[in-house]
Every structure is written in structure tokens, then in C-alpha cells.
Design a protein around this motif. Structure first.
Motif, PDB file in Angstrom:
ATOM      1  N   THR A  84       6.654  -7.008  38.957  1.00  0.00           N
ATOM      2  CA  THR A  84       5.627  -7.904  39.478  1.00  0.00           C
ATOM      3  C   THR A  84       6.106  -9.339  39.369  1.00  0.00           C
ATOM      4  O   THR A  84       7.051  -9.637  38.622  1.00  0.00           O
ATOM      5  CB  THR A  84       4.312  -7.750  38.687  1.00  0.00           C
ATOM      6  OG1 THR A  84       4.546  -8.161  37.331  1.00  0.00           O
ATOM      7  CG2 THR A  84       3.803  -6.321  38.729  1.00  0.00           C
ATOM      8  N   ASP A  85       5.439 -10.229  40.081  1.00  0.00           N
ATOM      9  CA  ASP A  85       5.796 -11.649  40.026  1.00  0.00           C
ATOM     10  C   ASP A  85       5.642 -12.189  38.614  1.00  0.00           C
ATOM     11  O   ASP A  85       6.494 -12.939  38.126  1.00  0.00           O
ATOM     12  CB  ASP A  85       4.938 -12.461  40.995  1.00  0.00           C
ATOM     13  CG  ASP A  85       5.235 -12.142  42.444  1.00  0.00           C
ATOM     14  OD1 ASP A  85       6.184 -11.382  42.717  1.00  0.00           O
ATOM     15  OD2 ASP A  85       4.515 -12.669  43.315  1.00  0.00           O
ATOM     16  N   ASP A  86       4.558 -11.805  37.934  1.00  0.00           N
ATOM     17  CA  ASP A  86       4.340 -12.278  36.564  1.00  0.00           C
ATOM     18  C   ASP A  86       5.425 -11.771  35.620  1.00  0.00           C
ATOM     19  O   ASP A  86       5.875 -12.506  34.731  1.00  0.00           O
ATOM     20  CB  ASP A  86       2.965 -11.839  36.061  1.00  0.00           C
ATOM     21  CG  ASP A  86       1.834 -12.593  36.740  1.00  0.00           C
ATOM     22  OD1 ASP A  86       2.088 -13.720  37.223  1.00  0.00           O
ATOM     23  OD2 ASP A  86       0.706 -12.073  36.788  1.00  0.00           O
ATOM     24  N   ASP A  90       7.824 -14.181  33.569  1.00  0.00           N
ATOM     25  CA  ASP A  90       7.873 -14.057  32.110  1.00  0.00           C
ATOM     26  C   ASP A  90       9.297 -13.819  31.626  1.00  0.00           C
ATOM     27  O   ASP A  90       9.713 -14.368  30.593  1.00  0.00           O
ATOM     28  CB  ASP A  90       6.960 -12.923  31.638  1.00  0.00           C
ATOM     29  CG  ASP A  90       5.484 -13.249  31.810  1.00  0.00           C
ATOM     30  OD1 ASP A  90       5.150 -14.449  31.979  1.00  0.00           O
ATOM     31  OD2 ASP A  90       4.656 -12.307  31.775  1.00  0.00           O
ATOM     32  N   ARG A 101      10.089 -23.154  35.069  1.00  0.00           N
ATOM     33  CA  ARG A 101       9.012 -23.093  36.063  1.00  0.00           C
ATOM     34  C   ARG A 101       8.636 -24.503  36.502  1.00  0.00           C
ATOM     35  O   ARG A 101       8.513 -25.409  35.693  1.00  0.00           O
ATOM     36  CB  ARG A 101       7.778 -22.417  35.468  1.00  0.00           C
ATOM     37  CG  ARG A 101       8.036 -20.979  35.089  1.00  0.00           C
ATOM     38  CD  ARG A 101       6.809 -20.318  34.582  1.00  0.00           C
ATOM     39  NE  ARG A 101       5.855 -20.195  35.677  1.00  0.00           N
ATOM     40  CZ  ARG A 101       4.664 -19.656  35.540  1.00  0.00           C
ATOM     41  NH1 ARG A 101       4.279 -19.206  34.377  1.00  0.00           N
ATOM     42  NH2 ARG A 101       3.860 -19.575  36.573  1.00  0.00           N
ATOM     43  N   ASP A 105       2.841 -22.677  32.817  1.00  0.00           N
ATOM     44  CA  ASP A 105       1.626 -21.937  32.542  1.00  0.00           C
ATOM     45  C   ASP A 105       0.623 -22.855  31.845  1.00  0.00           C
ATOM     46  O   ASP A 105       0.999 -23.760  31.100  1.00  0.00           O
ATOM     47  CB  ASP A 105       1.966 -20.747  31.652  1.00  0.00           C
ATOM     48  CG  ASP A 105       0.848 -19.748  31.581  1.00  0.00           C
ATOM     49  OD1 ASP A 105      -0.060 -19.811  32.422  1.00  0.00           O
ATOM     50  OD2 ASP A 105       0.899 -18.886  30.681  1.00  0.00           O
TER      51      ASP A 105
END
Length: 165
Positions: A84-86, A90, A101, A105
Motif C-alpha cells: 500500500t502507499d502507506d 512508512d 517526505r 506526517d
């Protein structure tokens, strides 16, 4: 005179044109065969979101640094594996820190980075309000701070000054 100037102009034009023609060489060109158009779109979004650890002012989509090439290949491999993108973000944060990033976050320690400008602005407004309030009230003595004897003496001094020519 025209014959002497023309070769110089021609040389300048040739240099400018060669510079314009060589700029596409610097562009990042990679061809990945994605299993679906959705994965290709996710790849594009993720590569725009991740910052090049070497360049620090470019995302991995625009950077030609070897580390960016490796990260693009890693993102591609993880997407094709079904991550997944998350999970991908991560993993990148675990390897390179939150700096990788472009939009950190908003949880944990990074929350203070998001809140710091608003908190500093609020503290500045409160400080300004307190300074203005203290400056306005502290210039004149109030009657409540004087005792009865001090008030009578003050009134006597004012009346004596008014009677003298």
C-alpha cells in the motif's frame, strides 16, 4: 562591418540552440511496465511525494541522483508486490527519516512542526496585548493607589499651583 559581426552572432545563436537541444538529455527517463494504470498513477504520486536524500530539494521523480534511481526502482517493486502507499511511505521513513517526505506526517514529533507557526503567532499576539495594556495603564497613577492623606496633599498642591501667578 557586417561580415565581422555575423560570425559572432552566428556563434552565439549556435551555442544557445545547442544548449536548448541538450536539455532533454538531462531529463529523467525511465520506463517501467506496470501491471495496471492504477499502479502507474500511484507510482507517479509517490515519486512526487518522496524527497531525494542526496539532492534534498528535488523529489525522486525529478532527480537524476543514483539514490533517486534506486528509490524509484524500489517504489516500483513494492507497488508491483502489492504494498500500500502507506506501507511504502512508512518503509521510506524508516530508512531515511521523516525528511524523505515533502509533507511530513502530522502525528508525533512532526505535529510540533505543523503547529509551531500558529503557536508562535498566538504567543506574539498575547505578548503584544500584555505590553500594550501595561504601557497604557502604568503611565497614570490611579486614585485607588493613593491614601486619603496623599490625595488631600495632592489636591492642596494643585490648588496652590493654580493660585500662584
Amino acid at each position: 562591418m557586417f561580415k565581422e559581426v555575423f560570425p559572432m552572432r552566428f556563434g552565439i545563436i549556435a551555442v544557445l540552440l545547442s544548449a536548448l537541444w541538450s536539455t532533454p538529455i538531462l531529463a529523467v527517463i525511465e520506463t517501467y511496465e506496470f501491471s495496471s494504470p492504477e499502479l502507474e498513477e500511484r507510482y507517479r504520486v509517490l515519486s512526487q511525494e518522496l524527497r531525494c536524500p542526496k539532492c534534498q530539494n528535488q523529489n525522486i521523480a525529478d532527480s537524476n541522483a543514483p539514490i533517486s534511481q534506486d528509490l524509484r526502482a524500489l517504489v516500483y517493486a513494492q507497488l508491483e508486490e502489492g504494498a500500500t502507499d502507506d506501507a511504502i511511505l512508512d518503509d521510506m521513513v524508516a530508512r531515511y527519516g521523516e525528511f524523505v517526505r515533502y509533507r511530513p506526517d502530522t502525528r508525533g514529533a512532526a505535529m510540533w512542526l505543523w503547529l509551531a507557526p500558529a503557536l508562535m503567532l498566538a504567543a506574539g499576539v498575547v505578548l503584544l496585548f500584555l505590553l500594550l495594556r501595561r504601557g497604557r495603564g502604568g503611565a497614570q497613577p490611579s486614585k485607588e493607589t493613593l491614601t486619603k492623606e496623599e490625595r488631600e496633599r495632592l489636591e492642596q498642591m494643585i490648588s496652590d499651583k493654580g493660585n500662584t501667578p
